[in-house]
Write a protein that holds these residues in place. Structure first.
Motif, mmCIF file in Angstrom:
data_model
loop_
_atom_site.group_PDB
_atom_site.id
_atom_site.type_symbol
_atom_site.label_atom_id
_atom_site.label_comp_id
_atom_site.label_asym_id
_atom_site.label_seq_id
_atom_site.Cartn_x
_atom_site.Cartn_y
_atom_site.Cartn_z
ATOM 1 N N GLN A 23 0.993 -1.085 -0.120
ATOM 2 C CA GLN A 23 -0.011 0.261 -0.043
ATOM 3 C C GLN A 23 0.829 1.241 -0.016
ATOM 4 O O GLN A 23 0.855 2.372 -0.512
ATOM 5 N N LEU A 26 2.635 1.662 -3.462
ATOM 6 C CA LEU A 26 1.724 2.070 -4.520
ATOM 7 C C LEU A 26 1.580 3.671 -4.187
ATOM 8 O O LEU A 26 1.538 4.334 -5.191
ATOM 9 N N GLN A 27 1.159 4.144 -3.200
ATOM 10 C CA GLN A 27 0.753 5.295 -2.785
ATOM 11 C C GLN A 27 2.045 6.294 -3.220
ATOM 12 O O GLN A 27 1.931 7.302 -3.922
ATOM 13 N N TYR A 31 -0.310 6.261 -6.916
ATOM 14 C CA TYR A 31 -1.671 5.803 -6.657
ATOM 15 C C TYR A 31 -2.282 6.095 -5.600
ATOM 16 O O TYR A 31 -2.529 5.282 -4.592
ATOM 17 N N VAL A 34 -5.351 4.098 -3.843
ATOM 18 C CA VAL A 34 -5.366 2.955 -2.975
ATOM 19 C C VAL A 34 -5.701 3.127 -1.519
ATOM 20 O O VAL A 34 -4.802 3.838 -0.901
ATOM 21 N N GLN B 56 -5.949 1.929 -13.905
ATOM 22 C CA GLN B 56 -4.804 2.280 -12.855
ATOM 23 C C GLN B 56 -4.529 0.495 -12.086
ATOM 24 O O GLN B 56 -3.237 0.573 -12.100
ATOM 25 N N VAL B 57 -5.380 -0.191 -12.050
ATOM 26 C CA VAL B 57 -5.106 -1.682 -11.733
ATOM 27 C C VAL B 57 -4.062 -2.471 -12.558
ATOM 28 O O VAL B 57 -3.083 -2.826 -12.153
ATOM 29 N N GLU B 59 -1.783 -0.816 -14.523
ATOM 30 C CA GLU B 59 -0.612 -0.352 -14.366
ATOM 31 C C GLU B 59 0.073 -0.793 -13.036
ATOM 32 O O GLU B 59 1.198 -0.741 -13.333
ATOM 33 N N MET B 60 -0.776 -0.744 -12.194
ATOM 34 C CA MET B 60 0.041 -1.051 -10.802
ATOM 35 C C MET B 60 0.623 -2.644 -10.722
ATOM 36 O O MET B 60 1.459 -2.705 -10.417
ATOM 37 N N CYS B 61 -0.264 -3.310 -11.811
ATOM 38 C CA CYS B 61 0.337 -4.870 -11.639
ATOM 39 C C CYS B 61 1.538 -4.804 -12.604
ATOM 40 O O CYS B 61 2.792 -5.538 -12.116
ATOM 41 N N LYS B 63 3.798 -2.394 -13.236
ATOM 42 C CA LYS B 63 4.833 -1.685 -12.296
ATOM 43 C C LYS B 63 5.319 -2.216 -11.113
ATOM 44 O O LYS B 63 6.601 -2.082 -10.727
#
Lengths: 79, 79
Positions: A23, A26-27, A31, A34, B56-57, B59-61, B63
């Motif tokens: 978390q 990601l922040q 992001y 989240v 967003q999700v 991209e999070m995956c 990155k």
């Protein structure tokens, strides 16, 4: 071949340190949407079609795959 | 609050050592129906409803949450 999908998650009342780290990461990547991350295990088990597969998977989870003191589990069996 | 469920699995061509250990352990416990076990990660991400959550999700995956060289991922976003 039948396949069981097992999801093991930490009980909601327990602190998930790994999730907390993700978390924060990601922040800090920007992001801001989240609000929380929880990390669990996902298992795919290939089974031969013998007997009551649901009952077998339930028992495997209780005996080995999950720690019922701190973890919840759920599973699906696909034919 | 919207929630994303992310499943990260090792690519099928790669040896899953952890899964192999679980498979052997289950078989030695008497579960002869077990033909294979693959272990992955399961993440639950709570999101605030801002912008294109799917993008967003994804991209999070790419990155952070998965290593695209050795892992596959898939996700669902629940409103």
């Amino acid at each position: 071949m039948p396949k069981a999908k097992v999801y093991v998650t930490l009980k909601p009342t327990l602190l998930d340190a790994q999730g907390r780290v993700l978390q924060d990461a990601l922040q800090s990547l920007g992001y801001e949407t989240v609000q929380g991350v929880r990390v669990g295990k996902y298992l795919e088990i290939e089974l031969s079609p013998n007997g009551d597969l649901h009952a077998q998977v339930e028992e495997m989870c209780r005996k080995l795959l999950a720690n019922p003191v701190i973890e919840n589990f759920r599973y699906e069996v696909e034919p």
